[in-house]
Each structure stands twice: as C-alpha cells, then as structure tokens.
Enzyme design. Structure first.
Site, PDB file in Angstrom:
ATOM      1  N   LYS A  10     -35.304  64.924   6.537  1.00 19.55           N
ATOM      2  CA  LYS A  10     -34.489  64.846   5.321  1.00 19.55           C
ATOM      3  C   LYS A  10     -35.286  65.201   4.054  1.00 19.55           C
ATOM      4  O   LYS A  10     -36.520  65.230   4.064  1.00 19.55           O
ATOM      5  CB  LYS A  10     -33.905  63.434   5.206  1.00 19.55           C
ATOM      6  CG  LYS A  10     -32.963  63.064   6.364  1.00 19.55           C
ATOM      7  CD  LYS A  10     -32.304  61.718   6.084  1.00 19.55           C
ATOM      8  CE  LYS A  10     -31.374  61.298   7.195  1.00 19.55           C
ATOM      9  NZ  LYS A  10     -30.653  60.049   6.871  1.00 19.55           N
ATOM     10  N   TYR A  50     -21.382  64.463   7.385  1.00 20.22           N
ATOM     11  CA  TYR A  50     -21.297  63.003   7.419  1.00 20.22           C
ATOM     12  C   TYR A  50     -19.861  62.494   7.245  1.00 20.22           C
ATOM     13  O   TYR A  50     -19.658  61.342   6.821  1.00 20.22           O
ATOM     14  CB  TYR A  50     -22.190  62.403   6.337  1.00 20.22           C
ATOM     15  CG  TYR A  50     -23.668  62.348   6.702  1.00 20.22           C
ATOM     16  CD1 TYR A  50     -24.123  61.533   7.746  1.00 20.22           C
ATOM     17  CD2 TYR A  50     -24.622  63.080   6.000  1.00 20.22           C
ATOM     18  CE1 TYR A  50     -25.469  61.454   8.076  1.00 20.22           C
ATOM     19  CE2 TYR A  50     -25.977  63.002   6.321  1.00 20.22           C
ATOM     20  CZ  TYR A  50     -26.390  62.192   7.356  1.00 20.22           C
ATOM     21  OH  TYR A  50     -27.727  62.094   7.683  1.00 20.22           O
ATOM     22  N   PHE A  58     -21.451  54.007   0.550  1.00 16.99           N
ATOM     23  CA  PHE A  58     -22.656  54.789   0.266  1.00 16.99           C
ATOM     24  C   PHE A  58     -22.466  56.295   0.478  1.00 16.99           C
ATOM     25  O   PHE A  58     -23.431  57.062   0.381  1.00 16.99           O
ATOM     26  CB  PHE A  58     -23.837  54.287   1.110  1.00 16.99           C
ATOM     27  CG  PHE A  58     -23.605  54.325   2.605  1.00 16.99           C
ATOM     28  CD1 PHE A  58     -23.801  55.479   3.349  1.00 16.99           C
ATOM     29  CD2 PHE A  58     -23.196  53.173   3.275  1.00 16.99           C
ATOM     30  CE1 PHE A  58     -23.594  55.505   4.722  1.00 16.99           C
ATOM     31  CE2 PHE A  58     -22.980  53.185   4.650  1.00 16.99           C
ATOM     32  CZ  PHE A  58     -23.179  54.364   5.371  1.00 16.99           C
ATOM     33  N   ARG A  86     -34.114  58.425  19.234  1.00 14.10           N
ATOM     34  CA  ARG A  86     -33.846  57.220  18.440  1.00 14.10           C
ATOM     35  C   ARG A  86     -34.999  56.219  18.556  1.00 14.10           C
ATOM     36  O   ARG A  86     -35.341  55.525  17.602  1.00 14.10           O
ATOM     37  CB  ARG A  86     -32.500  56.609  18.822  1.00 14.10           C
ATOM     38  CG  ARG A  86     -31.351  57.514  18.342  1.00 14.10           C
ATOM     39  CD  ARG A  86     -29.990  57.021  18.751  1.00 14.10           C
ATOM     40  NE  ARG A  86     -29.523  55.898  17.956  1.00 14.10           N
ATOM     41  CZ  ARG A  86     -29.011  56.008  16.720  1.00 14.10           C
ATOM     42  NH1 ARG A  86     -28.919  57.186  16.141  1.00 14.10           N
ATOM     43  NH2 ARG A  86     -28.589  54.944  16.084  1.00 14.10           N
ATOM     44  N   THR A  92     -32.650  52.544  11.575  1.00 16.83           N
ATOM     45  CA  THR A  92     -32.132  53.269  10.402  1.00 16.83           C
ATOM     46  C   THR A  92     -32.772  52.764   9.110  1.00 16.83           C
ATOM     47  O   THR A  92     -33.139  53.539   8.240  1.00 16.83           O
ATOM     48  CB  THR A  92     -30.593  53.079  10.320  1.00 16.83           C
ATOM     49  OG1 THR A  92     -30.032  53.516  11.556  1.00 16.83           O
ATOM     50  CG2 THR A  92     -29.989  53.894   9.182  1.00 16.83           C
ATOM     51  N   ARG A 103     -39.855  56.543  11.138  1.00 11.51           N
ATOM     52  CA  ARG A 103     -39.325  55.910   9.913  1.00 11.51           C
ATOM     53  C   ARG A 103     -40.274  54.845   9.371  1.00 11.51           C
ATOM     54  O   ARG A 103     -40.392  54.672   8.155  1.00 11.51           O
ATOM     55  CB  ARG A 103     -37.935  55.341  10.171  1.00 11.51           C
ATOM     56  CG  ARG A 103     -36.859  56.434  10.171  1.00 11.51           C
ATOM     57  CD  ARG A 103     -35.520  55.871  10.480  1.00 11.51           C
ATOM     58  NE  ARG A 103     -34.435  56.815  10.363  1.00 11.51           N
ATOM     59  CZ  ARG A 103     -33.356  56.789  11.140  1.00 11.51           C
ATOM     60  NH1 ARG A 103     -33.236  55.884  12.098  1.00 11.51           N
ATOM     61  NH2 ARG A 103     -32.384  57.665  10.973  1.00 11.51           N
ATOM     62  N   ASN A 113     -34.334  57.776   4.387  1.00  5.97           N
ATOM     63  CA  ASN A 113     -35.014  57.289   5.600  1.00  5.97           C
ATOM     64  C   ASN A 113     -35.633  58.389   6.457  1.00  5.97           C
ATOM     65  O   ASN A 113     -35.777  58.242   7.656  1.00  5.97           O
ATOM     66  CB  ASN A 113     -34.072  56.388   6.417  1.00  5.97           C
ATOM     67  CG  ASN A 113     -32.845  57.112   6.920  1.00  5.97           C
ATOM     68  OD1 ASN A 113     -32.594  58.256   6.554  1.00  5.97           O
ATOM     69  ND2 ASN A 113     -32.077  56.462   7.787  1.00  5.97           N
ATOM     70  N   HIS A 116     -33.047  61.932  10.694  1.00  3.53           N
ATOM     71  CA  HIS A 116     -31.746  61.583  11.282  1.00  3.53           C
ATOM     72  C   HIS A 116     -31.828  61.823  12.786  1.00  3.53           C
ATOM     73  O   HIS A 116     -32.562  62.692  13.243  1.00  3.53           O
ATOM     74  CB  HIS A 116     -30.656  62.480  10.683  1.00  3.53           C
ATOM     75  CG  HIS A 116     -29.351  62.433  11.424  1.00  3.53           C
ATOM     76  ND1 HIS A 116     -28.430  61.428  11.243  1.00  3.53           N
ATOM     77  CD2 HIS A 116     -28.824  63.259  12.375  1.00  3.53           C
ATOM     78  CE1 HIS A 116     -27.384  61.642  12.042  1.00  3.53           C
ATOM     79  NE2 HIS A 116     -27.600  62.748  12.733  1.00  3.53           N
ATOM     80  N   GLU A 127     -23.049  67.849  16.388  1.00  7.08           N
ATOM     81  CA  GLU A 127     -23.967  68.027  15.258  1.00  7.08           C
ATOM     82  C   GLU A 127     -24.818  69.289  15.426  1.00  7.08           C
ATOM     83  O   GLU A 127     -25.064  70.011  14.453  1.00  7.08           O
ATOM     84  CB  GLU A 127     -24.834  66.767  15.088  1.00  7.08           C
ATOM     85  CG  GLU A 127     -23.993  65.573  14.634  1.00  7.08           C
ATOM     86  CD  GLU A 127     -24.767  64.271  14.485  1.00  7.08           C
ATOM     87  OE1 GLU A 127     -26.013  64.265  14.621  1.00  7.08           O
ATOM     88  OE2 GLU A 127     -24.120  63.236  14.224  1.00  7.08           O
TER      89      GLU A 127
HETATM   90  P1  CMP Z   1     -28.511  58.603   9.292  1.00  8.69           P
HETATM   91  O1  CMP Z   1     -29.095  58.291  10.615  1.00  8.69           O
HETATM   92  O2  CMP Z   1     -28.733  59.986   8.759  1.00  8.69           O
HETATM   93  O3  CMP Z   1     -26.932  58.338   9.338  1.00  8.69           O
HETATM   94  C1  CMP Z   1     -26.187  57.951   8.213  1.00  8.69           C
HETATM   95  C2  CMP Z   1     -27.052  57.635   7.028  1.00  8.69           C
HETATM   96  O4  CMP Z   1     -26.449  56.868   6.024  1.00  8.69           O
HETATM   97  C3  CMP Z   1     -28.219  56.790   7.498  1.00  8.69           C
HETATM   98  O5  CMP Z   1     -29.096  57.581   8.237  1.00  8.69           O
HETATM   99  C4  CMP Z   1     -28.752  56.233   6.195  1.00  8.69           C
HETATM  100  O6  CMP Z   1     -29.673  57.105   5.584  1.00  8.69           O
HETATM  101  C5  CMP Z   1     -27.499  56.186   5.347  1.00  8.69           C
HETATM  102  N1  CMP Z   1     -27.082  54.805   5.148  1.00  8.69           N
HETATM  103  C6  CMP Z   1     -26.659  53.929   6.055  1.00  8.69           C
HETATM  104  N2  CMP Z   1     -26.347  52.759   5.477  1.00  8.69           N
HETATM  105  C7  CMP Z   1     -26.574  52.922   4.157  1.00  8.69           C
HETATM  106  C8  CMP Z   1     -26.427  52.067   3.033  1.00  8.69           C
HETATM  107  N3  CMP Z   1     -26.001  50.821   3.154  1.00  8.69           N
HETATM  108  N4  CMP Z   1     -26.767  52.569   1.817  1.00  8.69           N
HETATM  109  C9  CMP Z   1     -27.191  53.850   1.698  1.00  8.69           C
HETATM  110  N5  CMP Z   1     -27.350  54.710   2.735  1.00  8.69           N
HETATM  111  C10 CMP Z   1     -27.045  54.232   3.950  1.00  8.69           C
END
Ligand code: CMP
Length: 141
Positions: A10, A50, A58, A86, A92, A103, A113, A116, A127
């Site tokens: 990212k 997304y 969010f 994963r 996450t 991460r 983070n 993905h 995807e």
């Molecule tokens: P990802 O695995 O890319 O899938 C969805 C993304 O949403 C996740 O990683 C986080 O980066 C983001 N995400 C999930 N929960 C939150 C949250 N509460 N606030 C902001 N970003 C979030």
C-alpha cells in the site's frame, strides 16, 4: 485450497521506503510472483476494489488513502496461498500483529497497514481479475 492469492503493497509502505523489503519478505516466505504492477489507483478504482466496505464508516478514509500514492498490486502463488499470505502479513491492525509479520514490522496503523491480502480463494480470484488480465500472469508448473 487454492494456490493463488492477491496482495497489495500500500501507499504508506511505498512512501516509507519499504517496497523492496516487503518484496524480499514475500519471496523469502516462499511466494512466487505471478504478476506485479506499480500503479497509482484512482479514487474510483479504490471505491470499486473496496466496494464490499462501502457502507463502513471508514470507506472514504480507506479509498482516499489508497488513491494517495503508489500501490504495488501482486498476484502470488504458493500452496494454500490465501491463508499462507495472511499468516505472513499478520493481523489487519498492526497493534495485534505477531512478531515477524510484515504488518508488525512495516505498518503504522489500522488504516495505513502496509499490505493487503485477499480473505478467501473466491475473493482472491475476483481481486486478481480486478487488476490483471489472464495473459499478464506468469504460469509456473
Ligand atoms: P485491508 O486488508 O486492505 O482490507 C480493508 C481495509 O480497511 C483494511 O485492510 C484496513 O486498512 C482498513 N480498515 C479496516 N478497519 C478500519 C477502520 N476501523 N478504520 C480505518 N480503516 C480500516
């Protein structure tokens, strides 16, 4: 269990200079790169990718962030690729990620983070198809 997954490095990780190190971790963990592109996602692409999260509070923060800089999109191959990736990236929320995960090492927050990973074989296929055509993917034996 399938042998392909979809991954992204990212904008935060690339801005912070971690692209090469994360690719190194990826290859060291035994993943073969079937496809890789360095892109600057548009807001519309991020919203499409997304879309499953569009009702979440969010969503705007997430799609603004994902279109704020470069992203490397990746199709990866390994046995049980979805769960293996994963495990390699960790939780996450980096605050909950285990030692030694990507991460834990490179992510700064839940919203930024670093990487993905697709959450199922079905979503990995969708995807990968979002960013790659079949002919852009290497086929290993
Ligand atoms: P990802 O695995 O890319 O899938 C969805 C993304 O949403 C996740 O990683 C986080 O980066 C983001 N995400 C999930 N929960 C939150 C949250 N509460 N606030 C902001 N970003 C979030």
């Amino acid at each position: 269990m399938g042998n392909k997954t979809y991954a992204m490095i990212k904008p935060d990780a690339i801005r912070n200079g971690h692209l090469g190190k994360i690719l190194d971790c990826t290859i060291s963990a035994g993943f073969k790169i079937l496809g890789a592109k360095l892109i600057r996602m548009t807001k519309a692409q991020a919203e499409g990718f997304y879309a499953i999260h569009k009702e979440r509070p969010f969503f705007n923060e997430l799609t603004t962030f994902m279109s704020s800089g470069q992203t490397m999109v990746l199709a990866l191959q390994k046995e049980n690729a979805v769960s293996a990736w994963r495990t390699t990236i960790g939780a996450t929320n980096p605050a909950e990620a285990e030692e030694g995960t990507i991460r834990k090492e490179f992510a700064t927050s839940l919203s930024e983070n670093a990487v993905h990973g697709a959450d199922s074989d079905e979503n990995a296929k969708i995807e990968i198809g979002f960013f790659f055509t079949e002919s852009e993917l290497i086929s290993y034996q």
